[in-house]
Design a protein around this motif. Structure first.
Motif, PDB file in Angstrom:
ATOM      1  N   VAL A   1       7.849  -1.372  11.326  1.00 16.42           N
ATOM      2  CA  VAL A   1       8.525  -0.858  10.135  1.00 16.42           C
ATOM      3  C   VAL A   1       9.881  -1.535   9.995  1.00 16.42           C
ATOM      4  N   ASP A   2      10.353  -1.629   8.758  1.00 15.79           N
ATOM      5  CA  ASP A   2      11.676  -2.195   8.540  1.00 15.79           C
ATOM      6  C   ASP A   2      12.708  -1.066   8.589  1.00 15.79           C
ATOM      7  N   PRO A   3      13.987  -1.388   8.563  1.00 16.55           N
ATOM      8  CA  PRO A   3      15.017  -0.343   8.654  1.00 16.55           C
ATOM      9  C   PRO A   3      14.902   0.721   7.562  1.00 16.55           C
ATOM     10  N   ASP A   4      14.360   0.366   6.403  1.00 16.87           N
ATOM     11  CA  ASP A   4      14.197   1.323   5.311  1.00 16.87           C
ATOM     12  C   ASP A   4      12.770   1.886   5.326  1.00 16.87           C
ATOM     13  N   TRP A   5      12.285   2.256   6.520  1.00 17.30           N
ATOM     14  CA  TRP A   5      10.901   2.693   6.686  1.00 17.30           C
ATOM     15  C   TRP A   5      10.563   3.943   5.878  1.00 17.30           C
ATOM     16  N   LYS A   6      11.545   4.828   5.686  1.00 15.32           N
ATOM     17  CA  LYS A   6      11.276   6.047   4.924  1.00 15.32           C
ATOM     18  C   LYS A   6      10.883   5.715   3.482  1.00 15.32           C
ATOM     19  N   ARG A   7      11.608   4.830   2.850  1.00 14.67           N
ATOM     20  CA  ARG A   7      11.318   4.402   1.482  1.00 14.67           C
ATOM     21  C   ARG A   7       9.983   3.652   1.457  1.00 14.67           C
ATOM     22  N   MET A   8       9.762   2.781   2.433  1.00 16.19           N
ATOM     23  CA  MET A   8       8.528   2.002   2.500  1.00 16.19           C
ATOM     24  C   MET A   8       7.309   2.926   2.573  1.00 16.19           C
ATOM     25  N   LEU A   9       7.344   3.939   3.449  1.00 20.04           N
ATOM     26  CA  LEU A   9       6.217   4.858   3.584  1.00 20.04           C
ATOM     27  C   LEU A   9       6.055   5.731   2.345  1.00 20.04           C
ATOM     28  N   HIS A  10       7.169   6.170   1.780  1.00 18.27           N
ATOM     29  CA  HIS A  10       7.116   6.963   0.545  1.00 18.27           C
ATOM     30  C   HIS A  10       6.437   6.169  -0.568  1.00 18.27           C
ATOM     31  N   ASP A  11       6.902   4.941  -0.778  1.00 16.48           N
ATOM     32  CA  ASP A  11       6.354   4.113  -1.843  1.00 16.48           C
ATOM     33  C   ASP A  11       4.885   3.763  -1.577  1.00 16.48           C
TER      34      ASP A  11
END
Length: 165
Positions: free
Chosen positions: A96-106
């Motif tokens: 996962v990248d540092p912005d994993w929360k946004r990545m998983l949400h999207d």
């Protein structure tokens, strides 16, 4: 040609599939690569090979499919946060990248978008670095049901149904 009813948005090397070429499935991944090399394992060093060869190369946060295209979507996103880029697990599963929360949400939103009404989403998550409860918070949706599995019960299989969120 048979209509494809199943979409695996993060197929990787298709390790969860019994039939790695299921005729009703479209296999997607952002990567298309092959790794072969010597990596350390529990038993010392061993040669390992990993082939990631999706039918369609794409990002699971921006899928190239029409709304409500599939009856079943499989979502097994990268889950590792604290792993080196050249580690075997990073090569096999990605990270996962540092912005994993946004990545998983999207990614979750895209899976739901391409899922038909009353379609089913199977979500697989390894809690190796990030607890599933944090993932559910980031995507804004808890599964209908699920199950922990694996030697340390760190893999969580979850089921969603579009229209039942």
């Amino acid at each position: 040609m048979q209509e494809k009813k199943i979409l695996d948005v993060t197929c990787g090397s298709r390790t969860i599939w019994f039939n790695k070429y299921h005729p009703a499935t479209v296999y997607c991944d952002i990567r298309q690569e092959e790794y072969s090399g010597i990596w350390k394992s529990v038993k010392g060093e061993s040669e390992r090979k990993c082939v990631i060869n999706p039918d369609i190369k794409c990002d699971f946060t921006n899928l190239p499919f029409l709304d409500e295209s599939f009856s079943l979507v499989v979502f097994d996103p990268p889950h590792l946060k604290h792993v080196g880029n050249n580690a075997w697990l990073a090569k096999k599963y990605g990270k996962v990248d540092p912005d994993w929360k946004r990545m998983l949400h999207d990614g979750f939103q895209e899976c739901m978008r391409v899922l038909k009404t009353d379609g089913v989403l199977i979500f697989k998550w390894s809690e190796y670095d990030i607890p599933a409860t944090e993932v559910w918070k980031s995507i804004g949706n808890k599964p209908l049901f699920g199950h922990h599995s694996g030697k340390s019960s760190k893999t969580f299989w979850a089921c969603y149904m579009k229209g039942q969120e």
